[in-house]
Design a protein around this motif. Structure first.
Motif, short mmCIF file in Angstrom:
data_model
loop_
_atom_site.label_atom_id
_atom_site.label_comp_id
_atom_site.label_asym_id
_atom_site.label_seq_id
_atom_site.Cartn_x
_atom_site.Cartn_y
_atom_site.Cartn_z
N HIS A 24 18.70 3.36 -13.61
CA HIS A 24 17.59 3.88 -12.82
C HIS A 24 17.07 5.20 -13.41
O HIS A 24 15.86 5.35 -13.65
CB HIS A 24 18.05 4.09 -11.37
N TYR A 25 17.96 6.14 -13.64
CA TYR A 25 17.52 7.44 -14.14
C TYR A 25 17.07 7.36 -15.59
O TYR A 25 16.18 8.12 -16.00
CB TYR A 25 18.60 8.51 -13.89
N ALA A 77 1.03 13.89 -12.86
CA ALA A 77 1.41 13.22 -14.11
C ALA A 77 2.82 12.63 -13.99
O ALA A 77 3.07 11.52 -14.46
CB ALA A 77 1.34 14.18 -15.28
N LEU A 78 3.73 13.37 -13.36
CA LEU A 78 5.09 12.83 -13.18
C LEU A 78 5.06 11.61 -12.27
O LEU A 78 5.71 10.60 -12.53
CB LEU A 78 6.04 13.89 -12.61
N HIS A 79 4.27 11.67 -11.20
CA HIS A 79 4.14 10.52 -10.31
C HIS A 79 3.61 9.31 -11.07
O HIS A 79 4.13 8.19 -10.92
CB HIS A 79 3.22 10.85 -9.13
N GLU A 80 2.61 9.50 -11.91
CA GLU A 80 2.07 8.39 -12.71
C GLU A 80 3.14 7.82 -13.64
O GLU A 80 3.27 6.60 -13.76
CB GLU A 80 0.87 8.86 -13.53
N GLU A 81 3.89 8.70 -14.30
CA GLU A 81 4.95 8.25 -15.21
C GLU A 81 5.99 7.43 -14.46
O GLU A 81 6.38 6.33 -14.90
CB GLU A 81 5.62 9.46 -15.87
N TRP A 82 6.45 7.93 -13.33
CA TRP A 82 7.50 7.24 -12.58
C TRP A 82 6.96 5.96 -11.93
O TRP A 82 7.67 4.98 -11.82
CB TRP A 82 8.13 8.17 -11.57
N GLY A 86 8.23 1.54 -12.77
CA GLY A 86 8.53 0.43 -11.87
C GLY A 86 9.96 0.41 -11.38
O GLY A 86 10.55 -0.66 -11.26
N VAL A 87 10.50 1.55 -11.04
CA VAL A 87 11.89 1.63 -10.61
C VAL A 87 12.05 1.27 -9.13
O VAL A 87 11.08 1.30 -8.37
CB VAL A 87 12.47 3.04 -10.85
N GLU A 88 13.29 0.94 -8.77
CA GLU A 88 13.62 0.70 -7.36
C GLU A 88 13.54 2.02 -6.60
O GLU A 88 13.55 3.09 -7.19
CB GLU A 88 15.05 0.18 -7.24
N GLY A 89 13.54 1.93 -5.30
CA GLY A 89 13.50 3.11 -4.46
C GLY A 89 12.09 3.32 -3.93
O GLY A 89 11.23 2.45 -4.02
N HIS A 106 10.68 11.19 -4.66
CA HIS A 106 11.25 9.91 -5.04
C HIS A 106 12.61 9.79 -4.35
O HIS A 106 13.41 10.73 -4.39
CB HIS A 106 11.43 9.81 -6.55
N VAL A 107 12.86 8.66 -3.72
CA VAL A 107 14.15 8.37 -3.12
C VAL A 107 14.74 7.23 -3.93
O VAL A 107 14.14 6.15 -4.03
CB VAL A 107 14.03 7.98 -1.63
N ASP A 108 15.91 7.46 -4.54
CA ASP A 108 16.50 6.44 -5.40
C ASP A 108 17.17 5.34 -4.55
O ASP A 108 17.22 5.44 -3.32
CB ASP A 108 17.45 7.06 -6.43
N PRO A 109 17.67 4.27 -5.18
CA PRO A 109 18.23 3.16 -4.41
C PRO A 109 19.42 3.52 -3.52
O PRO A 109 19.74 2.79 -2.59
CB PRO A 109 18.66 2.17 -5.50
#
Length: 129
Positions: A24-25, A77-82, A86-89, A106-109
């Motif tokens: 994920h990270y 820009a960070l929001h666009e990158e993340w 296409g990560v979970e969370g 961002h809240v991870d899985p």
């Protein structure tokens, strides 16, 4: 006068699956590694920041309280990158605050929260007359 200088802080985020957390990270742009081949502890590093990842069973994702705030150059820009990763969370777009920052999250899985912010690109406080 303090006896020493504080140099660095690394939040410890809990996970039920270290391999999943490391993947994920990595997708969020961090370099990752497990501690000495262990399956219970690892690290995610990016731009001088470090997050430790510790396996804990069980985790109540509704009440996990691990959190870090990250100051960035450009929250949008960070929001666009993340988003592109296409990560979970859950990923929340930055929005302007009354105190002059654009902040997103961002809240991870596993329920760990990474809040991020940068100086606002819009006037959001004070009198605009």
């Amino acid at each position: 006068m303090p006896a020493t200088t504080l140099r660095h802080i690394a939040p410890v985020f809990v996970t039920t699956d270290l391999d999943r957390a490391l993947r994920h990270y990595r997708r969020l742009g961090f370099s990752v590694e497990a501690y000495a081949g262990a399956d219970f502890y690892g690290y995610a590093r990016r731009d001088g920041l470090e997050i430790h990842l510790a396996t804990v069973e069980p985790i109540d994702r509704a009440t996990t309280t691990s959190c870090a705030y990250v100051w960035v150059d450009d929250a949008a820009a960070l929001h666009e990158e993340w988003s592109a990763a296409g990560v979970e969370g859950r990923l929340h777009a930055p929005s302007p605050t009354e105190y002059g920052l654009d902040e997103g999250a961002h809240v991870d899985p596993d329920g760990n929260l990474v809040r991020f912010g940068s100086p606002s690109s819009r006037e959001t406080h004070g009198d605009a007359r």
